[in-house]
Design a protein around this motif. Structure first.
Motif, short mmCIF file in Angstrom:
data_model
loop_
_atom_site.label_atom_id
_atom_site.label_comp_id
_atom_site.label_asym_id
_atom_site.label_seq_id
_atom_site.Cartn_x
_atom_site.Cartn_y
_atom_site.Cartn_z
N LYS A 1 -13.89 20.13 4.22
CA LYS A 1 -12.60 20.16 3.52
C LYS A 1 -11.93 18.79 3.48
O LYS A 1 -11.06 18.54 2.65
CB LYS A 1 -11.65 21.14 4.22
CG LYS A 1 -11.95 22.60 3.99
CD LYS A 1 -10.86 23.46 4.63
CE LYS A 1 -11.06 24.93 4.33
NZ LYS A 1 -9.97 25.76 4.93
N ASP A 2 -12.33 17.90 4.39
CA ASP A 2 -11.68 16.60 4.52
C ASP A 2 -11.94 15.75 3.27
O ASP A 2 -13.10 15.52 2.91
CB ASP A 2 -12.23 15.88 5.75
CG ASP A 2 -11.41 14.66 6.13
OD1 ASP A 2 -10.69 14.14 5.26
OD2 ASP A 2 -11.52 14.21 7.28
N PRO A 3 -10.90 15.28 2.58
CA PRO A 3 -11.10 14.48 1.37
C PRO A 3 -11.61 13.07 1.64
O PRO A 3 -12.06 12.38 0.72
CB PRO A 3 -9.70 14.43 0.75
CG PRO A 3 -8.77 14.59 1.91
CD PRO A 3 -9.47 15.52 2.86
N HIS A 4 -11.56 12.62 2.90
CA HIS A 4 -12.03 11.28 3.23
C HIS A 4 -13.55 11.23 3.30
O HIS A 4 -14.20 12.23 3.65
CB HIS A 4 -11.43 10.82 4.57
CG HIS A 4 -9.93 10.76 4.57
ND1 HIS A 4 -9.14 11.81 4.98
CD2 HIS A 4 -9.09 9.78 4.16
CE1 HIS A 4 -7.86 11.47 4.87
NE2 HIS A 4 -7.80 10.26 4.37
N THR A 5 -14.11 10.09 2.98
CA THR A 5 -15.56 9.90 3.00
C THR A 5 -15.97 9.23 4.30
O THR A 5 -15.48 8.14 4.62
CB THR A 5 -16.01 9.02 1.81
OG1 THR A 5 -15.60 9.65 0.59
CG2 THR A 5 -17.52 8.87 1.80
#
Length: 260
Positions: free
Chosen positions: A109-113
């Motif tokens: 779910k985390d939008p960070h890469t």
């Protein structure tokens, strides 16, 4: 009209091909996964036709050897907008966390890469580049079929597989889908791809592709249930990318063997 709207939704969601706008209601989404493999048919046809031209120019000495490999590596990403590669990267990041199931689902779910997502994508693209550099026109029909089969099985897993989450886009598609229609369309796509490839390229590549599809699909389902508790949209994207790269590896190896 439901069929037409489902067709439009499938292409709107899983490709960058311009489509008219329709409302995303449950009735409109019922048959979206029945048309999802047609996105692969478009990507496969473009790859096949473009590959024939580029390999011909390469073999005639009119193009640098690296150019066709680079173009054929990025072409599927241009058609899809990278939606499946995004799932591949998120899943790779989650799996390399080696955390508990809840942590892995949170990473999805985390939008960070994360670093592992970047490294996995780099390795994937470099290996694809290397394979296309070694490939020839014999690989193209099989890869066209692989792009159809990857979406056929990816859509099937989301529709009938156990969901890891009750929310998210995959859950919406799962709740809306007509399972019987998806099963029937899956059988049709599988049969058409195998028969078509057997006629165009021979029985051996058709059997190789079918075996590869079964092996990667089985591994994907086991991994999804064991590590995540079920299927998510990101995991379905991971499968699609992994199967297509594995198919390219197998088909290129077969093509290279024929040259010796």
């Amino acid at each position: 009209m439901k069929w037409i709207r489902s067709f439009i939704i499938a292409f709107s969601m899983y490709s960058k091909i311009p489509m008219p706008k329709v409302q995303w209601t449950k009735p409109s989404m019922q048959y979206a996964f029945c048309f999802f493999p047609l996105v692969g048919a478009v990507a496969g046809a473009l790859t096949w036709e473009t590959g024939l031209v580029l390999f011909g120019l390469r073999d005639a000495g009119k193009l640098p050897a690296l150019f066709p490999a680079v173009f054929l590596t990025i072409l599927p990403l241009l058609v899809t907008g990278g939606i499946h590669m995004d799932g591949f990267m998120d899943t790779s990041d989650a799996r390399h966390s080696y955390g508990e199931r809840e942590k892995k689902l949170a990473i999805l779910k985390d939008p960070h890469t994360g670093a592992f997502a970047v490294m996995s994508a780099a390795i994937y693209l470099l290996w694809s580049l290397a394979l296309w550099s070694a490939a020839d026109e014999k690989v193209l029909p099989g890869m066209a079929c692989a792009m159809v089969l990857s979406r056929t099985l990816s859509g099937l897993s989301v529709t009938v597989g156990k969901g890891a989450k009750s929310d998210g886009l995959a859950a919406v598609f799962r709740e809306s889908a007509r399972q019987k229609a998806v099963w029937i369309s899956t059988g049709i796509y599988l049969a058409v791809c195998v028969i078509f490839l057997a006629v165009v390229s021979g029985v051996i590549p058709a059997v190789l592709l079918l075996f590869t599809a079964g092996a990667v699909f089985a591994r994907y389902l086991r991994m999804a249930v064991r590590e995540f508790g079920g299927i998510t949209g990101d995991l379905a994207g991971w499968f699609l990318q992994v199967f297509e790269l594995t198919a390219l590896t197998v088909l290129t190896a077969w093509s290279c063997m024929l040259r010796f």
